[in-house]
Design an enzyme around this catalytic site. Structure first.
Site, PDB file in Angstrom:
ATOM      1  N   GLU A 215     -35.771   3.892  12.484  1.00  0.00           N
ATOM      2  CA  GLU A 215     -34.496   4.414  12.968  1.00  0.00           C
ATOM      3  C   GLU A 215     -33.457   3.314  13.169  1.00  0.00           C
ATOM      4  O   GLU A 215     -33.801   2.185  13.519  1.00  0.00           O
ATOM      5  CB  GLU A 215     -34.708   5.147  14.299  1.00  0.00           C
TER       6      GLU A 215
ATOM      7  N   CYS B 112     -31.024   3.055  24.482  1.00  0.00           N
ATOM      8  CA  CYS B 112     -31.978   1.950  24.596  1.00  0.00           C
ATOM      9  C   CYS B 112     -33.340   2.438  25.054  1.00  0.00           C
ATOM     10  O   CYS B 112     -33.440   3.165  26.043  1.00  0.00           O
ATOM     11  CB  CYS B 112     -31.461   0.929  25.605  1.00  0.00           C
TER      12      CYS B 112
END
Ligand code: SF4
Length: 354
Positions: free
Chosen positions: A89, A335
């Site tokens: 990703e 994150c």
């Protein structure tokens, strides 16, 4: 095949079919800088060279499987399939200021197994090659072209610990900065590591303008080792030494990243330990609010009031403190949330944290 990012290989190919070096430069500019598709960039070459270049040049080692656009902010998560079948990703971040950043992966999965990270639950499949790292940037640029945007900043904070794939990371950094290629200023690239001291110093030496960030997350050895298992192999003392060496080589201290976890690393004792660890350094501490990962959330987020106290206590000690608000939380792109999602599958809902 020759990677489109392998400039020596491309030059050799051009010599084989006697292409004017000027036309090869035009082809490179079209592909790397003007965001042309491979088919359109090839049109910059003389027709007699087309069969050889079409056959021998590898433009895209990755295939885009899905893209998910955040409904809440400017994040787009890209899911790529490698030729060997792994899913990785990248995240496009359209910052409110108008800047466009890309968070790239350096490994398929990750062996570091950090306790707060979705990628860490996957284990490591394999390291990515430099061409696979660069193709994330190229394909993001192709998607951004209709918006009139281009990737200007790169953060190596996607899947993987970058320094566990040091050789290909360094190759990718060289190619990203190459004038014949994307020609990105190393000041616009930031490599974030959980702390591999020797590799941090090697990176600072080889790339003096590259920005480095250390994911510290705790200056108490027992807490840090619980959060980041690889910390057992690298003491806080060794990390402090690496920070000082990197600062001497680069003229600035790597940024200190600190993920705030309720009652784990956000207490008064943690502020004290952090202040002690960074004593005498001109540190910039970037506080990161916790994003829940898929499945039962193992940690809770520090509430905003305690986060403000934590920041104030550090500022009192003379440190610069900022808070990072991640984009893409609604598409599990923030994150610590990157984890392989099978193409076409809706990501599992994100559990709420207090
Ligand atoms: S935080 Fe980074 S190093 Fe740690 S498991 Fe996740 S991807 Fe790997």
């Amino acid at each position: 095949m020759i990677s489109v990012h392998d400039h020596t290989g491309l030059n050799a190919l051009a010599r084989r079919c006697r292409v004017d070096p000027f036309l090869v430069r035009r082809f490179r500019t079209a592909f790397h800088k003007k965001q042309f598709t491979a088919a359109d960039a090839l049109k910059e070459l003389p027709s007699e060279a087309l069969p050889l270049f079409s056959r021998e040049v590898d433009f895209h080692p990755l295939t885009l499987a899905t893209r998910q656009d955040s409904q809440a902010d400017g994040a787009t998560k890209l899911l790529f399939r490698t030729r060997t079948g792994e899913l990785i990703e990248s995240v496009i971040l359209r910052i409110a200021s108008g800047r466009t950043s890309l968070c790239v992966s350096t490994q398929a999965g990750c062996a570091a197994a950090c306790a707060f990270c979705a990628t860490g639950t996957l284990g490591l499949s394999r390291n990515l090659g430099a061409a696979e790292i660069l193709d994330q940037v190229t394909q993001a640029n192709l998607l951004l072209q209709p918006e009139g945007r281009q990737v200007r900043n790169l953060v190596f904070m996607g899947m993987g610990e970058p320094f566990h794939n040091e050789a290909e990371l360094f190759r990718a950094l060289d190619l990203l900065a190459a004038p014949e290629g994307l020609h990105l200023d190393p000041r616009r690239m930031l490599v974030s590591t959980v702390g591999i001291p020797d590799a941090m110093v090697r990176a600072a030496k080889r790339f003096p303008r590259l920005r480095l960030a250390l994911s510290l997350h705790s200056a108490r050895a027992d807490v840090r080792e619980r959060l980041i298992p690889v910390a057992r192999r690298h003491s806080l003392g060794a990390l402090r030494e690496a920070l000082l060496q990197a600062a001497a080589l680069q003229g600035e201290l790597p940024m200190i990243e600190y993920l705030l976890l309720r009652d784990v690393n956000d207490t008064a004792a943690d502020v004290l330990a952090l202040g002690e660890f960074l004593r005498g350094m001109k540190a910039h501490i970037n506080l990161i609010p916790y994003n829940a990962i898929h499945g039962p959330a193992p940690f809770g987020a520090t509430d905003p009031a305690r986060r403000a106290e934590f920041a104030a206590a550090l500022r009192e000690q003379g440190f610069t403190v900022t808070t990072r608000y991640s984009l893409g939380a609604d598409i599990a792109a923030a994150c610590g949330q990157l984890a392989r999602v099978t193409a076409g599958q809706t990501p599992p809902p994100i559990p709420a944290t207090a």
